[in-house]
Design a protein around this motif. Structure first.
Motif, PDB file in Angstrom:
ATOM      1  N   TYR A 155       0.817  -1.213   0.000  1.00 11.62           N
ATOM      2  CA  TYR A 155       0.000   0.000   0.000  1.00 11.62           C
ATOM      3  C   TYR A 155       0.853   1.266   0.000  1.00 11.62           C
ATOM      4  O   TYR A 155       0.620   2.187  -0.797  1.00 11.62           O
ATOM      5  N   TRP A 185      -9.094  -9.669  -4.047  1.00 13.22           N
ATOM      6  CA  TRP A 185      -8.461  -9.175  -2.827  1.00 13.22           C
ATOM      7  C   TRP A 185      -8.264 -10.289  -1.796  1.00 13.22           C
ATOM      8  O   TRP A 185      -7.645 -10.061  -0.759  1.00 13.22           O
ATOM      9  N   ASN A 237      -0.082  -7.422   0.159  1.00 12.91           N
ATOM     10  CA  ASN A 237       0.548  -6.546  -0.831  1.00 12.91           C
ATOM     11  C   ASN A 237      -0.223  -6.500  -2.153  1.00 12.91           C
ATOM     12  O   ASN A 237       0.360  -6.381  -3.222  1.00 12.91           O
ATOM     13  N   ARG A 238      -1.537  -6.585  -2.072  1.00 13.49           N
ATOM     14  CA  ARG A 238      -2.404  -6.351  -3.217  1.00 13.49           C
ATOM     15  C   ARG A 238      -3.141  -5.034  -2.936  1.00 13.49           C
ATOM     16  O   ARG A 238      -3.951  -4.946  -2.022  1.00 13.49           O
ATOM     17  N   THR A 239      -2.831  -4.023  -3.704  1.00 11.12           N
ATOM     18  CA  THR A 239      -3.422  -2.703  -3.526  1.00 11.12           C
ATOM     19  C   THR A 239      -4.273  -2.370  -4.746  1.00 11.12           C
ATOM     20  O   THR A 239      -3.938  -2.737  -5.868  1.00 11.12           O
ATOM     21  N   LYS A 295      -6.312   5.198  -3.454  1.00  9.29           N
ATOM     22  CA  LYS A 295      -5.868   3.802  -3.350  1.00  9.29           C
ATOM     23  C   LYS A 295      -6.595   3.150  -2.196  1.00  9.29           C
ATOM     24  O   LYS A 295      -7.017   3.810  -1.228  1.00  9.29           O
ATOM     25  N   GLU A 355      -6.851  -0.592   0.219  1.00 13.74           N
ATOM     26  CA  GLU A 355      -6.390  -1.913   0.642  1.00 13.74           C
ATOM     27  C   GLU A 355      -7.521  -2.594   1.407  1.00 13.74           C
ATOM     28  O   GLU A 355      -7.925  -2.135   2.479  1.00 13.74           O
ATOM     29  N   ILE A 375      -8.431  -5.422   3.659  1.00 10.12           N
ATOM     30  CA  ILE A 375      -7.529  -6.136   4.562  1.00 10.12           C
ATOM     31  C   ILE A 375      -8.118  -7.432   5.091  1.00 10.12           C
ATOM     32  O   ILE A 375      -7.429  -8.450   5.175  1.00 10.12           O
ATOM     33  N   TYR A 402      -7.859   3.387   3.085  1.00 11.06           N
ATOM     34  CA  TYR A 402      -7.829   4.056   1.801  1.00 11.06           C
ATOM     35  C   TYR A 402      -7.316   5.479   1.942  1.00 11.06           C
ATOM     36  O   TYR A 402      -7.310   6.068   3.029  1.00 11.06           O
TER      37      TYR A 402
END
Length: 238
Positions: free
Chosen positions: A135, A168, A183-185, A197, A199, A201, A225
């Motif tokens: 992120y 996600w 680590n997927r944004t 952006k 994330e 979670i 975000y």
């Protein structure tokens, strides 16, 4: 950067998930006390344990739940307001940016009036693309041409062990648990056309670092975000 996927794949993916989730998250369980990880950076907004449709179930006989489709809810990033208004007037407005839909509210759409989804036919300018980067490392939104090419329209369940780089979380066929992808944004454009952006979670209550209990309470969303209010593509956060 993520690639687009076909409507056929989308339908097949979620029909498969609908069958599988009959085995997961089906029973009521006492709340679990879990130490919350710190996602605060002084700039981003962090939402902890936003409750979805916790009274719905995919199976019969679940204590405190009813077997029925999950009701969608909507979230406005700038105001942090959650809405359960399902009217066409609301869905076609710019009063929301993210729609949490489908099974366990885990299929997350952006408000895009030009694409399939809850906002279709409205004025929303929302877009979403996936980036495999932490992120804090995502510092710039792409230009509009790149956004258009890579736009996913939603984020949901990704495949494992060969990911499609669109979702996600992974859903394990062995454990029947949802595993958030690290680590997927997601880079987003809001309904009003601002860049940000996101994330996503966790879907489990308390944002546990790992879940081994099939009946952990869900859906309770933790996400963070950042939206650039000056209209630029600058997404730098600490």
């Amino acid at each position: 950067m993520a690639i687009t996927i076909s409507n056929m794949y989308k339908r097949a993916q979620w029909h498969c998930l609908a069958a599988i989730v009959l085995l997961t998250m089906a029973c009521k369980k006492d709340n679990n006390n879990v130490t919350k990880l710190n996602y605060e950076d002084g700039v981003s907004t962090v939402i902890y344990d936003l409750a979805g449709d916790t009274e719905a179930s995919v199976a019969d006989g679940v204590e405190g739940k009813e077997r029925r489709p999950f009701k969608s809810f909507y979230f406005k990033l700038s105001t942090k307001l959650q809405s359960w208004d399902s009217s066409n007037t609301f869905k076609k407005s710019n009063n929301w940016d993210l729609a949490f839909t489908d099974i366990y509210n885990a299929l997350v759409y952006v408000n895009n009036g030009s694409a399939e989804g809850p906002g279709k036919g409205g004025s929303g300018k929302g877009m979403i693309i996936a980036v495999d980067a932490a992120y804090s490392k995502v510092t710039t939104a792409p230009d509009d041409a790149a956004f258009e090419t890579a736009n996913l329209n939603f984020a949901g369940w990704d495949q494992y062990p060969q990911p499609y780089n669109t979702g996600w979380y992974f859903y394990s066929l062995n454990t029947h648990l949802a595993v958030p992808i690290k680590n997927r944004t997601f880079i987003i454009r809001t309904a009003d056309g601002k860049y940000g952006k996101l994330e996503l979670i966790n879907v489990y209550q308390g944002n546990p670092p790992a879940v081994t209990d099939l009946f952990w309470p869900a859906p309770y969303f933790t996400f963070r975000y950042f939206v650039q209010q000056d209209g630029s593509h600058n997404l730098k956060t600490p």
